[in-house]
Design an enzyme around this catalytic site. Structure first.
Site, PDB file in Angstrom:
ATOM      1  N   LYS A  10       0.838  -1.215   0.000  1.00 42.86           N
ATOM      2  CA  LYS A  10       0.000   0.000   0.000  1.00 42.86           C
ATOM      3  C   LYS A  10       0.871   1.263   0.000  1.00 42.86           C
ATOM      4  CE  LYS A  10      -2.167  -0.980   3.862  1.00 42.86           C
ATOM      5  NZ  LYS A  10      -1.608  -2.274   4.306  1.00 42.86           N
ATOM      6  N   ARG A  85      -9.468   0.823   9.056  1.00 40.53           N
ATOM      7  CA  ARG A  85      -9.001  -0.505   9.445  1.00 40.53           C
ATOM      8  C   ARG A  85     -10.035  -1.249  10.281  1.00 40.53           C
ATOM      9  NH1 ARG A  85      -3.359   0.279   8.572  1.00 40.53           N
ATOM     10  NH2 ARG A  85      -2.038  -0.750  10.036  1.00 40.53           N
ATOM     11  N   ARG A 123      12.422  -6.707   5.088  1.00 39.66           N
ATOM     12  CA  ARG A 123      12.301  -5.254   4.987  1.00 39.66           C
ATOM     13  C   ARG A 123      13.268  -4.549   5.934  1.00 39.66           C
ATOM     14  NH1 ARG A 123       6.418  -2.434   4.805  1.00 39.66           N
ATOM     15  NH2 ARG A 123       6.357  -2.550   7.066  1.00 39.66           N
ATOM     16  N   ARG A 156      12.375  -2.287  11.112  1.00 40.73           N
ATOM     17  CA  ARG A 156      11.345  -1.486  11.773  1.00 40.73           C
ATOM     18  C   ARG A 156      10.841  -2.286  12.969  1.00 40.73           C
ATOM     19  NH1 ARG A 156       6.222   0.611   8.323  1.00 40.73           N
ATOM     20  NH2 ARG A 156       4.921  -0.601   9.707  1.00 40.73           N
ATOM     21  N   ARG A 167       0.151  -8.245  13.723  1.00 42.86           N
ATOM     22  CA  ARG A 167      -0.412  -7.329  12.720  1.00 42.86           C
ATOM     23  C   ARG A 167      -1.290  -8.087  11.732  1.00 42.86           C
ATOM     24  NH1 ARG A 167       4.936  -5.022  10.616  1.00 42.86           N
ATOM     25  NH2 ARG A 167       3.713  -3.966   9.029  1.00 42.86           N
TER      26      ARG A 167
HETATM   27  P1  ADP Z   1       1.137  -2.002   8.177  1.00 39.79           P
HETATM   28  O1  ADP Z   1      -0.045  -1.763   7.282  1.00 39.79           O
HETATM   29  O2  ADP Z   1       2.305  -2.472   7.386  1.00 39.79           O
HETATM   30  O3  ADP Z   1       0.843  -2.847   9.395  1.00 39.79           O
HETATM   31  P2  ADP Z   1       1.086   0.796   9.071  1.00 39.79           P
HETATM   32  O4  ADP Z   1       2.257   1.673   8.967  1.00 39.79           O
HETATM   33  O5  ADP Z   1      -0.106   1.086   8.234  1.00 39.79           O
HETATM   34  O6  ADP Z   1       1.669  -0.655   8.798  1.00 39.79           O
HETATM   35  O7  ADP Z   1       0.584   0.717  10.598  1.00 39.79           O
HETATM   36  C1  ADP Z   1       1.471   0.517  11.671  1.00 39.79           C
HETATM   37  C2  ADP Z   1       0.702   0.479  13.002  1.00 39.79           C
HETATM   38  O8  ADP Z   1       0.041   1.749  13.213  1.00 39.79           O
HETATM   39  C3  ADP Z   1      -0.419  -0.541  13.097  1.00 39.79           C
HETATM   40  O9  ADP Z   1       0.059  -1.810  13.495  1.00 39.79           O
HETATM   41  C4  ADP Z   1      -1.336   0.107  14.156  1.00 39.79           C
HETATM   42  O10 ADP Z   1      -0.822  -0.062  15.462  1.00 39.79           O
HETATM   43  C5  ADP Z   1      -1.237   1.584  13.813  1.00 39.79           C
HETATM   44  N1  ADP Z   1      -2.285   2.013  12.835  1.00 39.79           N
HETATM   45  C6  ADP Z   1      -2.060   2.510  11.580  1.00 39.79           C
HETATM   46  N2  ADP Z   1      -3.228   2.826  10.981  1.00 39.79           N
HETATM   47  C7  ADP Z   1      -4.211   2.518  11.859  1.00 39.79           C
HETATM   48  C8  ADP Z   1      -5.638   2.610  11.836  1.00 39.79           C
HETATM   49  N3  ADP Z   1      -6.304   3.064  10.759  1.00 39.79           N
HETATM   50  N4  ADP Z   1      -6.321   2.194  12.942  1.00 39.79           N
HETATM   51  C9  ADP Z   1      -5.694   1.741  14.034  1.00 39.79           C
HETATM   52  N5  ADP Z   1      -4.360   1.625  14.132  1.00 39.79           N
HETATM   53  C10 ADP Z   1      -3.610   2.002  13.060  1.00 39.79           C
END
Ligand code: ADP
Length: 213
Positions: A10, A85, A123, A156, A167
């Site tokens: 994404k 999400r 990564r 990371r 996740r």
């Molecule tokens: P990825 O999609 O690779 O898991 P992101 O960078 O999108 O990584 O998200 C990292 C973390 O940030 C998530 O594991 C969560 O803790 C938090 N997060 C990001 N976007 C949201 C969201 N829309 N709702 C709740 N938590 C979020």
């Protein structure tokens, strides 16, 4: 709206779309990481959850997105990356977009589970500028070193194996069910196989879908 599991690309696709359409990427993950780096009130609230790979509270992200959408660079459109999400987030978003009369397109990046694990475990990130590399698909010129600023690359925090599992679990339980929600709501929803093609090939498919609207 870019929809898909962690590691589905994404972020990579968002960056390509920003370049092609001149509209901003709204990544709740990046916004939250930014607050954590700054150590402000939002950052302190979400840090532990992010490190553990669990979702932060809906009202925190909803507020961030709502404020972000009010900025004038969003007037011509925007790319949502990693938001919504949960169903509660999707409902708030629907209201925000309806109030603005925004036309929506949901692109679901479908990726094989084993591909995700391989991508996330390979990564590496530059701790200085945030650029992402991958041992197989996007290696740095010098192993372990950022091409742009020479900093030593790191894993990371939430790409560690046990956190990746959390996740993916959060995605399966809280996020994937949104596909049915979007369908029921009659949203334009397209599925793209993002397991095998190069990022550029996936991008061309997404670009085609957007230009067709
Ligand atoms: P990825 O999609 O690779 O898991 P992101 O960078 O999108 O990584 O998200 C990292 C973390 O940030 C998530 O594991 C969560 O803790 C938090 N997060 C990001 N976007 C949201 C969201 N829309 N709702 C709740 N938590 C979020």
């Amino acid at each position: 709206m870019l929809f898909g599991p962690p590691g589905s690309g994404k972020g990579t696709q968002s960056k390509l779309l920003v370049r092609a359409f001149g509209i901003p990427q709204i990544s709740t993950g990046d916004m939250l990481r930014d607050h954590v780096r700054k150590g402000n009130a939002v950052g302190t609230k979400v840090e532990a959850k992010m490190k553990a790979g669990i979702l932060v509270k809906d009202d925190v992200v909803n507020r961030l997105v709502e404020e972000r959408l009010q900025q004038c660079d969003c007037k011509r459109g925007f790319i949502l990356d990693g938001y919504p999400r949960t169903q509660a987030q999707a409902e708030v978003l629907c209201r925000m977009l309806a109030a603005r009369g925004v036309r929506q397109l949901v692109v679901h990046l479908v990726v094989d589970y084993n591909v995700i694990i391989a991508r996330l475990s390979g990564r590496r990130q530059c701790p200085v500028c945030g650029t992402l590399y991958n041992a197989t698909s996007r290696p740095p010129k010098v192993p372990g070193v950022c091409d742009l600023d020479g900093a030593k690359l790191v894993v990371r925090e939430d790409d560690r194996e046990e956190v990746v599992r959390e996740r993916l679990d959060a995605y399966e339980k809280q996020t994937r069910p949104l596909i049915d929600y979007f369908r029921e709501k009659g949203k334009l929803l397209y599925e793209i196989d993002a397991s095998h093609d190069s990022p550029e090939a996936v991008f061309q498919k997404i670009e085609g879908l957007i230009r067709k609207q």
